[in-house]
Design a protein around this motif. Structure first.
Motif, PDB file in Angstrom:
ATOM      1  N   LEU A 145       0.813  -1.261  -0.064  1.00 21.11           N
ATOM      2  CA  LEU A 145       0.172   0.143  -0.052  1.00 21.11           C
ATOM      3  C   LEU A 145       0.828   1.182   0.192  1.00 21.11           C
ATOM      4  O   LEU A 145       0.527   2.185  -0.788  1.00 21.11           O
ATOM      5  CB  LEU A 145      -0.994   0.012   1.230  1.00 21.11           C
ATOM      6  CG  LEU A 145      -2.112  -1.044   1.163  1.00 21.11           C
ATOM      7  CD1 LEU A 145      -2.788  -1.009   2.520  1.00 21.11           C
ATOM      8  CD2 LEU A 145      -3.148  -0.835  -0.009  1.00 21.11           C
ATOM      9  N   GLY A 170      -7.131   6.352  -1.194  1.00 18.68           N
ATOM     10  CA  GLY A 170      -8.171   5.357  -1.045  1.00 18.68           C
ATOM     11  C   GLY A 170      -7.863   4.106  -1.378  1.00 18.68           C
ATOM     12  O   GLY A 170      -8.643   3.352  -1.309  1.00 18.68           O
ATOM     13  N   VAL A 171      -6.453   3.864  -1.924  1.00 16.70           N
ATOM     14  CA  VAL A 171      -6.309   2.351  -1.776  1.00 16.70           C
ATOM     15  C   VAL A 171      -6.231   1.572  -0.750  1.00 16.70           C
ATOM     16  O   VAL A 171      -5.979   2.522   0.446  1.00 16.70           O
ATOM     17  CB  VAL A 171      -4.804   2.067  -2.679  1.00 16.70           C
ATOM     18  CG1 VAL A 171      -4.881   2.620  -4.094  1.00 16.70           C
ATOM     19  CG2 VAL A 171      -3.853   2.849  -1.771  1.00 16.70           C
ATOM     20  N   ARG A 172      -6.807   0.546  -0.453  1.00 20.71           N
ATOM     21  CA  ARG A 172      -6.607  -0.297   0.813  1.00 20.71           C
ATOM     22  C   ARG A 172      -6.692  -1.719   0.442  1.00 20.71           C
ATOM     23  O   ARG A 172      -6.212  -1.976  -0.474  1.00 20.71           O
ATOM     24  CB  ARG A 172      -8.056   0.205   1.330  1.00 20.71           C
ATOM     25  CG  ARG A 172      -9.317  -0.496   0.826  1.00 20.71           C
ATOM     26  CD  ARG A 172     -10.527   0.069   1.081  1.00 20.71           C
ATOM     27  NE  ARG A 172     -11.616  -0.218   0.200  1.00 20.71           N
ATOM     28  CZ  ARG A 172     -12.336  -1.228   0.047  1.00 20.71           C
ATOM     29  NH1 ARG A 172     -12.013  -2.356   1.076  1.00 20.71           N
ATOM     30  NH2 ARG A 172     -13.185  -1.658  -0.900  1.00 20.71           N
ATOM     31  N   GLY A 173      -6.315  -2.350   1.713  1.00 19.90           N
ATOM     32  CA  GLY A 173      -5.966  -3.796   1.516  1.00 19.90           C
ATOM     33  C   GLY A 173      -6.753  -4.651   2.733  1.00 19.90           C
ATOM     34  O   GLY A 173      -7.158  -3.990   3.640  1.00 19.90           O
ATOM     35  N   GLU A 174      -6.340  -5.829   2.378  1.00 25.76           N
ATOM     36  CA  GLU A 174      -6.970  -6.842   3.445  1.00 25.76           C
ATOM     37  C   GLU A 174      -6.176  -8.104   3.556  1.00 25.76           C
ATOM     38  O   GLU A 174      -6.071  -8.683   2.611  1.00 25.76           O
ATOM     39  CB  GLU A 174      -8.716  -6.866   3.164  1.00 25.76           C
ATOM     40  CG  GLU A 174      -9.448  -7.764   4.193  1.00 25.76           C
ATOM     41  CD  GLU A 174     -10.613  -7.787   3.708  1.00 25.76           C
ATOM     42  OE1 GLU A 174     -11.581  -6.816   3.865  1.00 25.76           O
ATOM     43  OE2 GLU A 174     -11.212  -8.794   3.012  1.00 25.76           O
TER      44      GLU A 174
END
Lengths: 76, 161
Positions: free
Chosen positions: B77, B88-92
């Motif tokens: 990220l 606004g990029v996101r991760g999981e």
């Protein structure tokens, strides 16, 4: 010479045997209906069981998994 | 040394899923301290990252005691942001107890940059956890940024569908 026959039927009299026959027919019908309803219910029960099983497995999977959610800023 | 290996990649419409093999235990102790220091030196922006594990909190609180794939997720990220992606990029990161496979999903804005960022992140983590490696991070980020399909443009604007 004319040969005539009286073809009119005399009104039927209801006998005890006729009544017995009717009763047996009604019993058979009732039995068939009952069997059908029971079959339908069994299918319903099986469908509900399958749905419940899927729900339980899904919940178990959800509870067994872990996650981090992340963002590079204060956008969460 | 904790190792991490990329098992497979799935490029999806809204994200990229990266399946990683890694130790189930979080990295801790001296290795974690050293890795954290190196990563923060290369990518100081990590201090701004947020996590929602057990309630929202800064990622630095977990940096010294988390699983390698989670570390990987944040490094990807940060590399994306450094290479021009919006905040606004996101991760999981998702995993199952007792298994060594983790699925890291990155909701990116440019697949090519994201894949390159993932490769670079693996190298950075290897370097941070290992005996040390030197990176010119600005040069590496410059290479990532050059891959961007629509510099200064709207994402998906080149998609003909």
């Amino acid at each position: 010479m004319n040969d005539t026959r009286d073809t009119a039927l005399a009104p039927q009299q209801l006998t005890v045997d006729d009544l017995k026959q009717k009763v047996l027919q009604i019993r058979d019908l009732a039995e068939a209906e009952t069997r059908e309803v029971l079959q339908r219910d069994a299918t319903k029960v099986m469908a509900v069981g399958a749905i419940a099983l899927v729900a339980v497995v899904s919940i178990a999977y959800y509870l067994g998994s872990h996650r981090h959610r992340s963002a590079p800023g204060d956008m969460m | 040394m904790s190792t991490v290996r990329l098992r497979c990649v799935r490029v999806l419409e809204d994200r990229i899923d990266l399946v990683l093999e890694a130790d189930a235990a979080p990295i801790t102790g001296e290795v974690a301290e050293r890795a954290a220091a190196r990563l923060l030196d290369w990518l100081p922006g990590l201090v701004l990252h947020r996590c929602s594990t057990d309630g929202a909190h800064p990622f630095v609180e977990e940096l010294r005691g988390t699983q390698t794939p989670h570390l990987f997720e944040h490094v990807v990220l940060e590399l994306l942001v450094r290479a021009g992606s919006p905040f606004g990029v996101r991760g999981e990161t998702v995993w199952r107890r007792g298994e060594d496979a983790y699925c890291v999903s990155i909701f990116d804005d440019d697949d090519a940059v994201c894949l390159a960022a993932a490769r670079l992140a693996l190298r950075l983590i290897e370097g941070a956890l290992g005996d040390g490696m030197t990176f010119d991070i600005d040069v590496e980020v410059g290479r990532l940024a050059a891959l961007r399909a629509t510099p200064n443009g709207e994402p998906f604007v080149i998609d003909p569908r």
